[in-house]
Design an enzyme around this catalytic site. Structure first.
Site, PDB file in Angstrom:
ATOM      1  CG  ASP A  71      -2.160   0.849   1.036  1.00  0.00           C
ATOM      2  OD1 ASP A  71      -3.251   0.282   0.874  1.00  0.00           O
ATOM      3  OD2 ASP A  71      -2.012   2.092   0.984  1.00  0.00           O
ATOM      4  NE  ARG A 190     -21.232 -10.588  -6.369  1.00  0.00           N
ATOM      5  CZ  ARG A 190     -21.768 -11.680  -6.895  1.00  0.00           C
ATOM      6  NH1 ARG A 190     -21.739 -12.817  -6.202  1.00  0.00           N
ATOM      7  NH2 ARG A 190     -22.308 -11.652  -8.094  1.00  0.00           N
ATOM      8  CB  VAL A 191     -16.209  -5.823   0.594  1.00  0.00           C
ATOM      9  CG1 VAL A 191     -16.186  -5.364   2.037  1.00  0.00           C
ATOM     10  CG2 VAL A 191     -15.103  -6.823   0.321  1.00  0.00           C
ATOM     11  CE  LYS A 243     -19.552  -4.501  -6.920  1.00  0.00           C
ATOM     12  NZ  LYS A 243     -18.203  -4.185  -6.473  1.00  0.00           N
ATOM     13  CG  ASN A 247     -23.005  -2.569  -7.027  1.00  0.00           C
ATOM     14  OD1 ASN A 247     -23.622  -3.428  -6.398  1.00  0.00           O
ATOM     15  ND2 ASN A 247     -21.803  -2.180  -6.707  1.00  0.00           N
ATOM     16  CB  CYS A 298     -20.711   0.286  -4.551  1.00  0.00           C
ATOM     17  SG  CYS A 298     -19.443  -0.371  -3.531  1.00  0.00           S
TER      18      CYS A 298
HETATM   19  N1  SAJ Z   1     -29.962   3.534  -0.159  1.00  0.00           N
HETATM   20  C1  SAJ Z   1     -31.225   4.067  -0.385  1.00  0.00           C
HETATM   21  N2  SAJ Z   1     -32.281   3.226  -0.497  1.00  0.00           N
HETATM   22  C2  SAJ Z   1     -32.125   1.873  -0.420  1.00  0.00           C
HETATM   23  C3  SAJ Z   1     -30.836   1.349  -0.209  1.00  0.00           C
HETATM   24  C4  SAJ Z   1     -29.767   2.194  -0.077  1.00  0.00           C
HETATM   25  O1  SAJ Z   1     -31.399   5.284  -0.454  1.00  0.00           O
HETATM   26  O2  SAJ Z   1     -33.120   1.151  -0.509  1.00  0.00           O
HETATM   27  C5  SAJ Z   1     -28.811   4.443  -0.068  1.00  0.00           C
HETATM   28  C6  SAJ Z   1     -28.021   4.300   1.223  1.00  0.00           C
HETATM   29  O3  SAJ Z   1     -28.522   5.158   2.213  1.00  0.00           O
HETATM   30  C7  SAJ Z   1     -26.618   4.715   0.791  1.00  0.00           C
HETATM   31  C8  SAJ Z   1     -26.552   4.242  -0.666  1.00  0.00           C
HETATM   32  O4  SAJ Z   1     -27.903   4.086  -1.097  1.00  0.00           O
HETATM   33  O5  SAJ Z   1     -26.454   6.104   0.811  1.00  0.00           O
HETATM   34  C9  SAJ Z   1     -25.809   2.920  -0.851  1.00  0.00           C
HETATM   35  O6  SAJ Z   1     -26.322   2.048   0.101  1.00  0.00           O
HETATM   36  P1  SAJ Z   1     -26.012   0.452   0.055  1.00  0.00           P
HETATM   37  O7  SAJ Z   1     -26.855  -0.192   1.077  1.00  0.00           O
HETATM   38  O8  SAJ Z   1     -26.117  -0.023  -1.327  1.00  0.00           O
HETATM   39  O9  SAJ Z   1     -24.530   0.352   0.609  1.00  0.00           O
HETATM   40  P2  SAJ Z   1     -23.149   0.248  -0.120  1.00  0.00           P
HETATM   41  O10 SAJ Z   1     -22.819   1.454  -0.890  1.00  0.00           O
HETATM   42  O11 SAJ Z   1     -22.186  -0.172   0.937  1.00  0.00           O
HETATM   43  O12 SAJ Z   1     -23.355  -0.916  -1.168  1.00  0.00           O
HETATM   44  C10 SAJ Z   1     -22.805  -2.175  -0.927  1.00  0.00           C
HETATM   45  C11 SAJ Z   1     -22.667  -2.769  -2.283  1.00  0.00           C
HETATM   46  N3  SAJ Z   1     -21.759  -3.873  -2.216  1.00  0.00           N
HETATM   47  C12 SAJ Z   1     -20.837  -4.004  -3.192  1.00  0.00           C
HETATM   48  O13 SAJ Z   1     -20.741  -3.254  -4.118  1.00  0.00           O
HETATM   49  C13 SAJ Z   1     -19.915  -5.129  -3.044  1.00  0.00           C
HETATM   50  C14 SAJ Z   1     -23.989  -3.200  -2.847  1.00  0.00           C
HETATM   51  O14 SAJ Z   1     -23.783  -4.072  -3.962  1.00  0.00           O
HETATM   52  C15 SAJ Z   1     -24.823  -3.947  -1.850  1.00  0.00           C
HETATM   53  O15 SAJ Z   1     -26.095  -4.219  -2.422  1.00  0.00           O
HETATM   54  C16 SAJ Z   1     -25.005  -3.080  -0.631  1.00  0.00           C
HETATM   55  O16 SAJ Z   1     -23.694  -2.878  -0.076  1.00  0.00           O
HETATM   56  C17 SAJ Z   1     -25.914  -3.749   0.389  1.00  0.00           C
HETATM   57  O17 SAJ Z   1     -26.758  -4.574  -0.031  1.00  0.00           O
HETATM   58  O18 SAJ Z   1     -25.809  -3.401   1.551  1.00  0.00           O
END
Ligand code: SAJ
Length: 462
Positions: A71, A190-191, A243, A247, A298
């Site tokens: 890193d 897919r973290v 991927k 998303n 993401c």
């Molecule tokens: N959000 C909404 N409405 C929803 C879901 C999320 O407004 O119904 C918003 C959240 O508040 C946030 C953003 O969208 O601001 C993203 O939220 P997220 O739950 O998708 O969280 P992330 O960004 O951590 O997305 C990750 C992603 N994982 C990977 O890319 C490996 C996504 O694919 C997953 O679906 C997501 O986590 C998950 O399911 O928690």
């Protein structure tokens, strides 16, 4: 027939022998000679020790690989050397003390490695163009510091074509022949930061490679390191596309309910109850929830990879673009909602003390990347609001010490991040501190209770 019977007898005898040995506490005696001839596990170098690379490095080390972690951030490497769980994922806590990660800032010692994993960020710029420099730099660093015959696995999210058109040529330019000197595979990460259930050990993966050998080598690595199933894709592009599709699927579904929220606000319908109603259908519906915006590294980013790539091939992803526009409009919509609510008590945003609950992009994490809260704060600042910020996961960015101080100083509130701490505030407290307006940007507070206290409540679509 005779031979079959013999085999059957032999197998039965072997099974009985194993059973007998085990019953005597003697596990199956392995041939020590064969054991010693087994090649030592390959050396692995993870390039990029972030929320993707660090857990992977820990798990590979736990499975017996000799692991190097490269890193550019010396501070991060120092913390890793001290055994710190830099991603704060609980499932790593008990494994970490048992493993060794050889941290590297200078790439030269990674030359003996057999497997390289690229886990660097793939953000977009202000025009939403994919920024591939981190991947290009990581590829060049490996290409200049590797032996022949290595496996290179890209985990970072990219648009279809990056492996063949960007990464492969970098290795070839450094004098390496694909399929002989290096084998290139893609296993998109897919973290899900902060997820108590799904993590690198149990999330199923998809895997694609430039050639059969690379696919097999990469499959063997992941079968050794994770417990989840691995789907082999026909091409490396399919793995890249998978991927982006998963998303983008999430982004358009969130945009769908965000557009409904705007419409239902005018119709006086509670979108949250309607989504709950629709979700009682046991098939063909997947609930998503409207909110003050879509943040993170993401969801708001990945669709642009496909939009830009398709543009190069004369295709316009109108639907993906419109979904992005809708989601990008939600911070403004949230401020407009606050404006309308304040007007009901003849106040404007200018000069009003407004408390922002939550700065990070999603509940219970401290990640700021593309957080809607930051957009909301910027808009309110431009409108002359007196802002008070509090996030228990980002106290360094908070302007007050705690929730009580925020309530004391505020006349109106926006819930921008639904951290658990905020959901546990007894609503009576809002009344006690004289809060007049609440905009619930995550539709997480008890609407009826707050309204019954005589506080003006507005959600996003309810
Ligand atoms: N959000 C909404 N409405 C929803 C879901 C999320 O407004 O119904 C918003 C959240 O508040 C946030 C953003 O969208 O601001 C993203 O939220 P997220 O739950 O998708 O969280 P992330 O960004 O951590 O997305 C990750 C992603 N994982 C990977 O890319 C490996 C996504 O694919 C997953 O679906 C997501 O986590 C998950 O399911 O928690």
């Amino acid at each position: 027939m005779e031979e079959n019977n013999n085999n059957k007898t032999t197998n039965e005898l072997n099974a009985k022998l194993d059973e007998l040995l085990l019953s005597q506490g003697l596990a199956k005696i392995k041939n020590p000679a064969a054991e010693s001839q087994k090649p030592a596990k390959p050396r692995v170098c993870v390039v990029g020790m972030g929320y993707v690379g660090f857990p992977l490095a820990v798990m590979a080390a736990a499975k017996g690989y000799e692991v190097f972690g490269l890193d550019t951030d010396l501070g991060k490497l120092k913390l890793i050397d001290q055994g710190v769980n830099i991603v704060k994922e609980k499932y790593l806590d008990e494994i970490l003390p048992k493993v060794k990660i050889n941290t590297l800032h200078d790439p030269r010692p990674m030359r003996p490695c057999d497997i390289f994993l690229i886990c660097v960020p793939t953000p977009v710029d202000e025009k939403y163009y994919p920024i591939l420099e981190p991947i290009v730099n990581a590829s060049k660093t490996i290409a200049e510091n590797m032996k022949k015959g290595v496996l290179v696995i890209l985990e970072s999210t990219v648009n279809p074509g990056v492996c063949e058109e960007i990464i492969k040529p970098i290795f070839e330019k450094a004098g390496h022949l694909g399929g002989r000197d290096f084998f290139l595979a893609h296993c998109p990460e897919r973290v899900n930061p902060g997820d108590p259930k799904w993590n690198v050990t149990n999330i199923p993966r998809v895997l694609g490679a430039l050639d059969e050998t690379g696919l097999k080598l990469a499959q063997e690595f992941y079968q050794n390191v994770i417990e989840a199933p691995i789907m082999l894709m026909k091409t490396i592009r399919e793995a890249e596309a998978t991927k982006i599709v998963e998303n983008s699927f999430r982004d358009i579904n969130i945009a769908f309910v965000n557009e409904l929220a705007k419409s239902f606000d005018k119709l006086g319908i509670d979108i949250v109850n309607v989504i709950r109603g629709a979700a009682t259908k046991p098939f063909a519906f997947l609930a998503h929830w409207p909110s003050c915006g879509v943040g993170g590294h993401c969801i708001p980013v990945d669709p642009y990879y496909l939009i830009e790539k398709a543009k190069e091939n004369d295709f316009d992803h109108r639907f993906l673009r419109v979904a992005r526009e809708i989601n990008n409009s939600m911070p403004h919509y949230t401020v407009e909602t606050l404006q309308e609510a304040l007007n009901k008590i003849e106040k404007s945003i200018k000069g009003t003390n407004i408390g922002i609950l939550g700065i990070s992009y999603k509940a219970n994490v401290s990640d700021l990347r593309r957080s809607p809260s930051l957009e909301i704060i910027k808009i309110l600042k431009d409108k002359g609001a007196k802002l008070h910020l509090y996030d228990p996961h980002l106290t360094n960015l908070s302007t007050v010490k705690n929730i009580e101080e925020l309530l004391e100083k505020s006349e109106a509130l926006i819930l921008a991040t639904n951290h658990l701490e905020f959901l546990q505030i007894p609503v009576e407290k809002f009344k006690d501190y004289g809060i007049k307006v609440i905009v619930d940007g995550k539709n997480s507070f008890n609407k009826d209770k707050i309204k019954n206290l005589g506080i003006i409540y507005k959600g996003i679509g309810r």
